[in-house]
Design a protein around this motif. Structure first.
Motif, short mmCIF file in Angstrom:
data_model
loop_
_atom_site.label_atom_id
_atom_site.label_comp_id
_atom_site.label_asym_id
_atom_site.label_seq_id
_atom_site.Cartn_x
_atom_site.Cartn_y
_atom_site.Cartn_z
N UNK A 117 16.90 44.51 -17.52
CA UNK A 117 16.46 43.18 -17.09
C UNK A 117 16.94 42.11 -18.07
N UNK A 118 16.82 42.36 -19.37
CA UNK A 118 17.29 41.40 -20.38
C UNK A 118 18.80 41.18 -20.27
N UNK A 119 19.55 42.26 -20.04
CA UNK A 119 21.01 42.15 -19.95
C UNK A 119 21.44 41.34 -18.73
N UNK A 120 20.64 41.36 -17.66
CA UNK A 120 20.98 40.65 -16.43
C UNK A 120 20.54 39.19 -16.44
N UNK A 121 19.62 38.83 -17.33
CA UNK A 121 19.12 37.46 -17.41
C UNK A 121 20.30 36.48 -17.56
N UNK A 122 20.31 35.46 -16.72
CA UNK A 122 21.35 34.43 -16.81
C UNK A 122 22.64 34.76 -16.09
#
Length: 161
Positions: free
Chosen positions: A46-51
């Motif tokens: 989820x963090x890697x996909x943010x933005x």
């Protein structure tokens, strides 16, 4: 539209372990659709996909602490076969719901059977492993109020009530 909290995100992905073995993939099927920010997927991904946005592709390695946690020997126990009352045939790999150390429900998997001794493991099968994702963002849209309230995506590729 950028991926952020309360966005419905569709991704194509392939998950491999460090040996390069495919663990899971959306290839040949529908993309995975999830509600960003609702804990529907592991936190590291989820963090890697943010933005990110539709069309973006990424390769990301997620360490155990941001995936399914470190492997815990405390979650392995040997039980007497009598604890499985009502189950006639026990086999390695069978899964059962059980009360965890904190009283919450968890899934345990039978790892070994030796006579009346049944070894169960409460770790997630991917605990302690680095997970390697190859991801393509297919679509990003605003989630509906109902999807946000329910904490997951409805309809195609999502949860159906």
């Amino acid at each position: 539209m950028l991926i952020a909290a309360n966005k419905a995100v569709s991704i194509d992905y392939t998950l491999t372990n460090d040996a390069g073995e495919v663990i899971d993939s959306s290839a040949g099927g529908a993309p995975l659709v999830y509600l960003h920010g609702a804990g529907n997927i592991i936190i590291g991904l989820e963090r890697a996909l943010e933005g990110k946005q539709a069309g973006d592709e990424l390769n990301v390695a997620i360490e155990p602490e941001d995936a399914y946690g470190e492997y815990s020997a405390e979650l392995v126990a040997t039980l007497d076969r009598a604890m499985f009352e009502g189950v006639d045939q026990l086999e390695v790999g069978m899964q059962f719901h059980a009360s965890g150390p904190d009283g919450s429900m968890q899934i345990v998997t039978i790892r070994d059977i030796d006579g009346d001794d049944v070894t169960v493991d409460g770790n997630h099968p991917l605990a302690g492993q680095r997970l390697n994702f190859k991801v393509k963002v297919v679509k990003v849209r605003d989630a509906s109020d109902e999807e946000i309230a329910h904490g997951h995506i409805h309809g195609e590729g999502g949860h159906h009530h």
